[in-house]
Design a protein around this motif. Structure first.
Motif, short mmCIF file in Angstrom:
data_model
loop_
_atom_site.label_atom_id
_atom_site.label_comp_id
_atom_site.label_asym_id
_atom_site.label_seq_id
_atom_site.Cartn_x
_atom_site.Cartn_y
_atom_site.Cartn_z
N ARG A 107 35.56 29.00 45.38
CA ARG A 107 35.73 29.40 43.99
C ARG A 107 35.76 30.92 43.90
O ARG A 107 35.23 31.62 44.76
CB ARG A 107 34.60 28.86 43.11
N TRP A 108 36.40 31.38 42.84
CA TRP A 108 36.43 32.83 42.58
C TRP A 108 35.90 33.09 41.18
O TRP A 108 36.36 32.47 40.22
CB TRP A 108 37.86 33.36 42.70
N LYS A 109 34.89 33.96 41.10
CA LYS A 109 34.31 34.34 39.81
C LYS A 109 34.92 35.66 39.37
O LYS A 109 34.94 36.63 40.14
CB LYS A 109 32.79 34.45 39.94
N TYR A 110 35.46 35.68 38.13
CA TYR A 110 36.09 36.91 37.64
C TYR A 110 35.86 37.01 36.14
O TYR A 110 35.33 36.08 35.51
CB TYR A 110 37.58 36.94 37.96
N ARG A 111 36.28 38.14 35.56
CA ARG A 111 36.10 38.36 34.12
C ARG A 111 37.44 38.71 33.47
O ARG A 111 38.24 39.43 34.04
CB ARG A 111 35.09 39.48 33.85
N VAL A 112 37.64 38.15 32.26
CA VAL A 112 38.81 38.47 31.44
C VAL A 112 38.30 38.78 30.05
O VAL A 112 37.64 37.93 29.42
CB VAL A 112 39.81 37.29 31.40
N LEU A 169 45.73 39.07 37.99
CA LEU A 169 44.80 39.65 37.02
C LEU A 169 45.12 41.11 36.77
O LEU A 169 45.08 41.57 35.62
CB LEU A 169 43.36 39.49 37.53
N ASN A 170 45.48 41.85 37.82
CA ASN A 170 45.83 43.26 37.67
C ASN A 170 47.09 43.45 36.83
O ASN A 170 47.30 44.50 36.22
CB ASN A 170 46.03 43.91 39.03
N GLU A 171 47.96 42.38 36.81
CA GLU A 171 49.19 42.45 36.01
C GLU A 171 48.99 41.91 34.60
O GLU A 171 49.94 41.76 33.84
CB GLU A 171 50.29 41.64 36.70
N ASP A 183 46.09 35.93 33.31
CA ASP A 183 44.87 35.18 33.60
C ASP A 183 45.23 34.07 34.60
O ASP A 183 46.01 33.16 34.27
CB ASP A 183 44.31 34.57 32.32
N PRO A 184 44.71 34.09 35.83
CA PRO A 184 45.07 33.08 36.85
C PRO A 184 44.82 31.64 36.40
O PRO A 184 45.59 30.74 36.72
CB PRO A 184 44.18 33.45 38.04
N SER A 185 43.74 31.40 35.64
CA SER A 185 43.44 30.05 35.18
C SER A 185 44.49 29.56 34.20
O SER A 185 44.97 28.42 34.28
CB SER A 185 42.06 30.00 34.51
#
Length: 409
Positions: free
Chosen positions: A39-44, A75-77, A80-82
């Motif tokens: 899993r990858w934890k990230y913030r948006v 994400l940098n572009e 949102d990947p999800s």
């Protein structure tokens, strides 16, 4: 500290899930059943989210880091990947529900069946779909291009079935246009293939056009020793000169023996118009005998295996071959040409009455508009004359030939 492959292999399940981080928000979660998920934890926008990257060992450590890099790039572009993944899934589901085969089936049921197309026409459409499905059936209809369709059609041409390939192109074109009308297609790749296929030679059904030979054929039919229902079909076919499919789909409820009429509904006719056939005394006699065999079922000419289906489309032609007549000598469909030729050459009948008896439309719109109805009275007399004529031929009696003007020769 970053994980290693050896460490991941060594992780043992505990009584509750636990996580081990690899870095930059990537971690592996180990569950009590022994499964290990990346899993990858990230913030948006300040909101914490998680993205599943697959299960170990199917997704290795190296592959998980690859997927992480791809997701971080999105994400940098500002993507949102999800959300992106959900869109891809929705698109895949939409495309899966909108394959060529799925839309073709919908076209047949919602367009052709609802419009009351002839049963034979609908059967042909389903057959064309079966021929095209191996090549393009599972492909989203928006992705089918002219080259894909042409490759499928070329395979049919390679078998020598040029007319079938041409018909399949026409069917595909109607499906693509239906997809455009319903908002699931953008173009008709079949339209780009006009002229690309081999043009088949016109097909002429073999027919007996010499009185003596026709008499010999009728005698051979009376001597046929195959299935009784097939023999009745052989005996009736020359006298009513309907299309083979119309004959084999005949149902007892359509036939009024008292009124001497066979009423064929529009759905069974090629031109999608109801058609009535006057029945001569000879045909009525044959139907009376046949009713003792098949009168308890739906079809006049039922299948040999089940009364719930009509006779096979090849039955009459197969019987003719068994009797020794080749496909270049006579066909079931050719009896229509036989009747048309003899009736026209007799000079006794209005050509329009003959065309109506053959259930032909009038190619001349003005002529069709001003013709005198369906010529019913004349057709009743004509069908009886025709059966009498065939009886004389069969018995070997003197038959006076006619020239094109109906004069004795």
């Amino acid at each position: 500290m970053a994980l290693t492959a050896a460490e991941i292999r060594a992780f043992k399940p505990a009584y509750k899930p636990f996580k081990r981080a690899d870095g930059r928000g990537l971690y592996i979660e180990v569950f009590p059943n022994g499964s290990k998920l990346w899993r990858w934890k990230y913030r948006v926008s300040g909101k914490e989210k998680r993205l599943a990257l697959g299960a170990w060992p199917e997704v290795s450590l190296a592959k998980a880091r690859e997927l992480l890099a791809e997701a971080r790039g999105q994400l940098n572009e500002g993507i949102d990947p999800s959300v992106h993944r959900k869109k891809l899934k929705a698109t895949a589901q939409f495309e899966a529900a909108n394959t060529f085969a799925a839309i073709a089936l919908e076209f047949i049921e919602k367009k052709m069946v609802s419009e009351g197309r002839a049963r034979r026409t609908i059967e042909k459409a389903r057959w064309h779909l079966r021929l095209l499905s191996p090549a393009i059936g599972k492909i989203p209809i928006a992705d089918v291009d002219p080259q894909m369709l042409l490759a499928a059609l070329r395979r049919l041409e390679a078998k020598g079935t040029y007319e079938t390939a041409k018909k399949c192109r026409g069917f595909a074109s109607r499906v693509f246009r239906y997809a455009i009308w319903t908002g699931r297609g953008q173009h008709d790749p079949a339209a780009a293939l006009r002229g690309a296929l081999v043009t088949p030679k016109p097909k002429h059904y073999a027919a007996v056009l010499v009185p003596g030979k026709l008499g010999a054929l009728l005698r051979a039919i009376d001597d046929y020793d195959g299935h009784p229902i097939t023999k009745f079909a052989l005996q009736i076919t020359p006298q009513v000169f309907v299309r083979p499919g119309e004959l084999r789909h005949a149902e007892w409820e359509e036939i009024d023996l008292d009124a001497a009429i066979w009423r064929i509904p529009a759905g069974k006719m090629k031109a999608r118009r109801p058609h009535a056939v006057p029945l001569s005394s000879q045909v009525l006699s044959l139907l009376g005998e046949l009713k003792k065999i098949s009168g308890g079922g739906r079809y006049v000419f039922p299948s040999f295996s089940t009364p719930n289906r009509p006779m096979s489309e090849n039955t009459v032609n197969t019987a003719l071959r068994r009797m020794g007549f080749t496909k270049d000598e006579v066909t079931a469909h050719g009896f229509r040409a036989t009747a048309s030729t003899f009736l026209n050459e007799s000079g006794k009948w209005n050509p329009d009455a003959i065309e109506r008896a053959l259930s032909h439309g009038d190619s001349d719109a003005v002529r069709g508009a001003y013709s005198r109805g369906n010529y019913w009275d004349e057709r009743v007399q004509m069908l009886q004359w025709w059966s009498d004529y065939l009886s004389r031929l069969k018995e070997g009696g003197e038959v006076v030939p006619f020239d094109r003007q109906g004069n004795r020769v």
